[in-house]
Design an enzyme around this catalytic site. Structure first.
Site, PDB file in Angstrom:
ATOM      1  N   GLY A  53      13.682 -50.778  11.644  1.00 41.29           N
ATOM      2  CA  GLY A  53      12.948 -51.031  12.977  1.00 41.29           C
ATOM      3  C   GLY A  53      12.470 -49.786  13.303  1.00 41.29           C
ATOM      4  N   HIS A  92      -5.142  -9.400   3.145  1.00 39.34           N
ATOM      5  CA  HIS A  92      -3.790  -9.291   4.277  1.00 39.34           C
ATOM      6  C   HIS A  92      -4.582  -9.693   5.854  1.00 39.34           C
ATOM      7  CE1 HIS A  92      -4.480  -4.760   5.513  1.00 39.34           C
ATOM      8  NE2 HIS A  92      -5.323  -5.160   4.476  1.00 39.34           N
ATOM      9  N   ARG A  93      -5.579  -9.144   5.753  1.00 39.26           N
ATOM     10  CA  ARG A  93      -5.984  -9.521   7.327  1.00 39.26           C
ATOM     11  C   ARG A  93      -6.862 -10.796   7.430  1.00 39.26           C
ATOM     12  NH1 ARG A  93      -4.711  -5.317   9.650  1.00 39.26           N
ATOM     13  NH2 ARG A  93      -4.590  -3.292   8.839  1.00 39.26           N
ATOM     14  N   LYS A 144       0.532  -6.436   1.630  1.00 43.10           N
ATOM     15  CA  LYS A 144      -0.231  -5.222   1.741  1.00 43.10           C
ATOM     16  C   LYS A 144       0.171  -4.319   2.863  1.00 43.10           C
ATOM     17  CE  LYS A 144      -4.921  -3.708   0.512  1.00 43.10           C
ATOM     18  NZ  LYS A 144      -5.142  -2.572   1.150  1.00 43.10           N
ATOM     19  N   GLU A 159     -11.180  -5.000   1.517  1.00 41.78           N
ATOM     20  CA  GLU A 159     -10.401  -5.534   0.498  1.00 41.78           C
ATOM     21  C   GLU A 159     -11.222  -6.814   0.037  1.00 41.78           C
ATOM     22  OE1 GLU A 159      -9.178  -4.076   3.002  1.00 41.78           O
ATOM     23  OE2 GLU A 159      -7.192  -3.436   2.836  1.00 41.78           O
ATOM     24  N   ASN A 192      -4.876  -1.969  -4.792  1.00 41.30           N
ATOM     25  CA  ASN A 192      -6.143  -2.155  -3.754  1.00 41.30           C
ATOM     26  C   ASN A 192      -5.834  -1.491  -2.672  1.00 41.30           C
ATOM     27  OD1 ASN A 192      -8.507  -3.234  -3.399  1.00 41.30           O
ATOM     28  ND2 ASN A 192      -7.597  -5.375  -2.629  1.00 41.30           N
ATOM     29  N   ASP A 213     -11.033  -2.665  11.629  1.00 45.14           N
ATOM     30  CA  ASP A 213      -9.959  -3.570  11.120  1.00 45.14           C
ATOM     31  C   ASP A 213      -9.446  -4.686  12.111  1.00 45.14           C
ATOM     32  OD1 ASP A 213     -10.126  -2.566   8.742  1.00 45.14           O
ATOM     33  OD2 ASP A 213      -8.108  -1.631   8.780  1.00 45.14           O
ATOM     34  N   ASP A 247       0.943  -1.069   0.126  1.00 45.19           N
ATOM     35  CA  ASP A 247       0.093   0.081  -0.008  1.00 45.19           C
ATOM     36  C   ASP A 247       0.889   1.448   0.030  1.00 45.19           C
ATOM     37  OD1 ASP A 247      -2.028  -1.606  -0.073  1.00 45.19           O
ATOM     38  OD2 ASP A 247      -3.200  -0.827   1.842  1.00 45.19           O
ATOM     39  N   SER A 275      14.899 -49.473   5.004  1.00 43.11           N
ATOM     40  CA  SER A 275      13.844 -50.636   5.052  1.00 43.11           C
ATOM     41  C   SER A 275      14.232 -51.412   6.131  1.00 43.11           C
ATOM     42  CB  SER A 275      13.875 -51.179   3.861  1.00 43.11           C
ATOM     43  OG  SER A 275      12.669 -51.433   3.392  1.00 43.11           O
TER      44      SER A 275
END
Ligand code: DC
Length: 643
Positions: A439, A386-387, A411, A343, A92, A315, A49, A436
């Protein structure tokens, strides 16, 4: 699709220095750009951002210099952007889009503002209406009321009163207020409808004041910016830590014991989201605060549900939604309609994902109610939000889970999951591998029993996949076909019992035929990928002992103890021989030995998950040891490693 698998968490404690606040960062950048003089911005948030804002300012001709670390120099333009025509892409980033729309609409240039598809679904009509009342020329390039926008030079009307809606997003009012000094006039803004997210307006007013513009206000109804108001650089500005980001760590402390301490915000913060700490305290968490720090600890007896109006902390309230998974009772978060225009539609997204892990959720236009129930592992979608990613990291205290597209945290908090890892402890894993017939299976099962841990026989998963493919008529070399079988395997482990599609499997997966099939399907990368999460969900409390090829490398790289258990081929052949004879089978020792030696060679040479001792695995040579001695050695190493 990238993902991050989280084990079930045991506890949380530690200290986190928070990244800079997103809200403050982008406000400071814009005001520094509009101001007279140079501003040194310290502790700026490094995130998508803020990058969008920095890029936009540079495109507008503002001098932007990275001084190193989180420090930047911005050369203000005194209210007149040098570049008069530009097309800006703002991703965004709402905190860049809204204020830039307002500032550029009043700046006298020709600008196009665009974002990602989701940005074009987030309303902006109320802000545009307000700007038009001032005479601004703003047109919609797509849908009416939504970005992208075209802004053209216009004559701003003198001495106006502007009405703006306050009940959809407080960012409209923030954008307008920050831009008003550009008009050079006295303008009053009347808020229509109940103003939401008031604390964000407080941040706006405080930041404007820092740059020399004092907004006169009449409650939350009318805000006036006087003619002659000009932004002037204060010289150096320190950006506070992000209070919304603090919410995840405080919640970790409240759920996972604590104390978890966050540094960078506290009692003296101008961010409303610090009130999140009070909400957490209402849930029972033990909170302490200082001027620029806060700590959270879990209460004895655990958290309790709350019924809260969250309008003031929109938020951070998302963090309460996942904290509710650990609270006794039904948590109700009210007055959160703004979640629907963020968002993503956060009410819908939160409800869908909480239900995936077993919670009972009721959602309405402006509320969400959450009642915890038995948790189950799930892959959580994050909706490029993001949140969502950060909130659901808390759910790992209830169950192991997968977070899809975890990098969306960039973000606001690019290294969130690294910090998360430093303050959380996962349910422990002991990973045992070896050739293999060494054990390792018997030792692993006994170690698990001694510690009360779960036991994962990963070889059985490959054997079950081979068996299920055979039953479905899918060839063992059909990679996509077998991977689909592996992904949809309907298997339930209870103690020693394994059920496939509800039916006990017994020795059906131990035949020579299925052993050969398991070895074939285990060499297919798509099959290994399909079984990855299925194995990781065994990483629950109190702990896990896993045996198999890539346990300590690919599946559980953070295992607290990794053991490579082996014995000479002769000793292994003899053990297998005794086993077979005891079970009443006929067996031939030289054949068994030759067979094992061939298998060792094949297993160490195969390109997919070859047999080898990992660098951080301890070697347990058992040729001369009884099984009890081998178990004791692993237990001793474990108590050493976990102390
Ligand atoms: O341990 P086992 O014999 O039950 O394993 C069956 C097969 O699956 C064998 O060929 C090894 C393979 N395997 C693997 O590739 N990765 C694991 N984690 C476990 C087993």
């Amino acid at each position: 699709m990238e993902f991050l698998d989280l084990p079930q968490l045991l506890s949380a404690a530690g200290t986190v220095r928070l990244p800079g606040s997103k809200s403050i960062s982008n406000r400071v950048l814009l005001l520094a750009a509009l101001a007279d003089g140079e501003t040194e911005v310290r502790d700026l948030l490094a995130s998508d951002d803020t990058e969008r804002m920095l890029d936009a300012l540079q495109a507008l001709g503002i001098g932007v210099t990275h001084l190193g670390g989180e420090n930047w120099k911005i050369v203000g333009c005194g209210g007149a952007f040098p570049v008069k025509q530009a097309e800006l892409f703002l991703g965004n980033a709402g905190t860049a889009f809204r204020p830039l729309t307002a500032a550029l609409a009043l700046a006298g240039g020709d600008y196009v503002l665009k974002g990602v598809a989701r940005m074009h679904e987030r309303p902006i009509g109320d802000l545009v209406d307000g700007l038009r009342q001032l005479g601004a020329d703003v047109s919609y390039l797509g849908n009416e009321g939504y970005p992208p926008l075209h802004l053209k030079p216009a004559t701003i009307r003198p001495d106006g009163v502007v009405s703006v809606r306050g009940d959809v997003s407080s960012q409209f009012l923030t954008g307008l207020l920050m831009a008003l000094p550009l008009t050079g006039q006295t303008v009053a803004v009347d808020v229509v409808g109940e103003l939401i997210s008031k604390p964000y307006i407080e941040i706006t007013l405080a930041t404007m004041a820092r740059f020399g513009v004092v907004v006169e206000r009449d409650g939350w109804q009318r805000f006036t910016v006087r003619a002659g108001s000009r932004y002037v650089s204060p010289g150096t500005v320190y950006v506070e830590g992000d209070a919304s980001s603090a919410s995840y760590f405080l919640a970790l402390g409240a759920i996972g014991g604590g104390p978890v301490r966050v540094e960078g915000v506290g009692r003296d913060s101008i961010q409303g989201d610090v009130k999140f700490a009070e909400a957490l305290a209402q849930m029972g968490a033990i909170i302490e605060t200082g001027p620029n720090w806060m700590t959270a600890c879990a209460p004895q007896g655990g958290l309790i549900a709350v019924d809260l109006d969250c309008n003031h902390i929109p938020d951070a309230a998302m963090t309460l939604a996942t904290a509710a998974l650990f609270a006794k009772g039904t948590t109700t978060l009210r007055n959160i309609a703004s979640w629907r225009v963020k968002e993503t539609d956060r009410i819908a997204a939160m409800a869908t994902e909480l239900r995936k892990i077993g919670a009972v959720v009721e959602e309405g236009a402006d509320f969400i109610k959450i009642t915890p129930s038995t948790a189950r592992p799930a892959a959580i979608d994050t909706y490029d939000d993001h949140r969502m990613a950060m909130c659901f990291s808390l759910a790992a205290f209830a169950t192991p889970l997968r977070i899809n597209d975890p990098k969306c945290v960039a973000k606001t908090f690019p290294d969130y999951f690294e910090r998360f890892a430093t303050v959380t402890r996962a349910a422990p894993v002991i990973a045992i591998d070896g050739p293999s017939a060494s054990g390792k299976g018997s030792v692993a099962a006994r170690v698990a029993a001694a510690l009360g841990f779960a036991y994962l026989d990963s070889g059985a998963l490959y054997r079950l996949t081979a068996l299920a493919a055979q039953r479905a008529g899918i060839a063992w070399d059909d990679e996509a076909g077998v991977a689909a079988i592996a992904a949809g395997l309907d298997v339930v482990f209870t103690g020693e019992d394994i059920r496939l599609a509800g039916v006990l499997v017994g020795d059906a997966i131990r035949t020579e035929d299925i052993s050969a099939g398991a070895s074939k399907v285990a060499a297919l990368p798509a099959v290994r990928e399909a079984l990855l999460f299925r194995q990781r969900v065994f990483n629950t409390l109190p702990g896990l002992v896993g045996d198999g090829r890539d346990m300590g490398s690919v599946i559980f790289p953070r295992a607290v103890l990794k053991v490579f258990l082996t014995a000479t081929a002769e000793a292994r052949a003899e053990r297998r021989y005794k086993q077979l004879i005891e079970k009443g089978f006929s067996a031939n020792l030289p054949d068994l030995l030759a067979d094992l030696q061939q298998r060792d060679a094949r297993d160490s040479q195969r390109s997919v998950a070859p047999l080898r001792q990992e660098a951080d695995a301890r070697l347990l040579e058992t040729t001369q040891l009884t099984i009890e001695q081998a178990v004791k050695q692993v237990l001793d190493w474990y108590s050493e490693a976990s102390s």
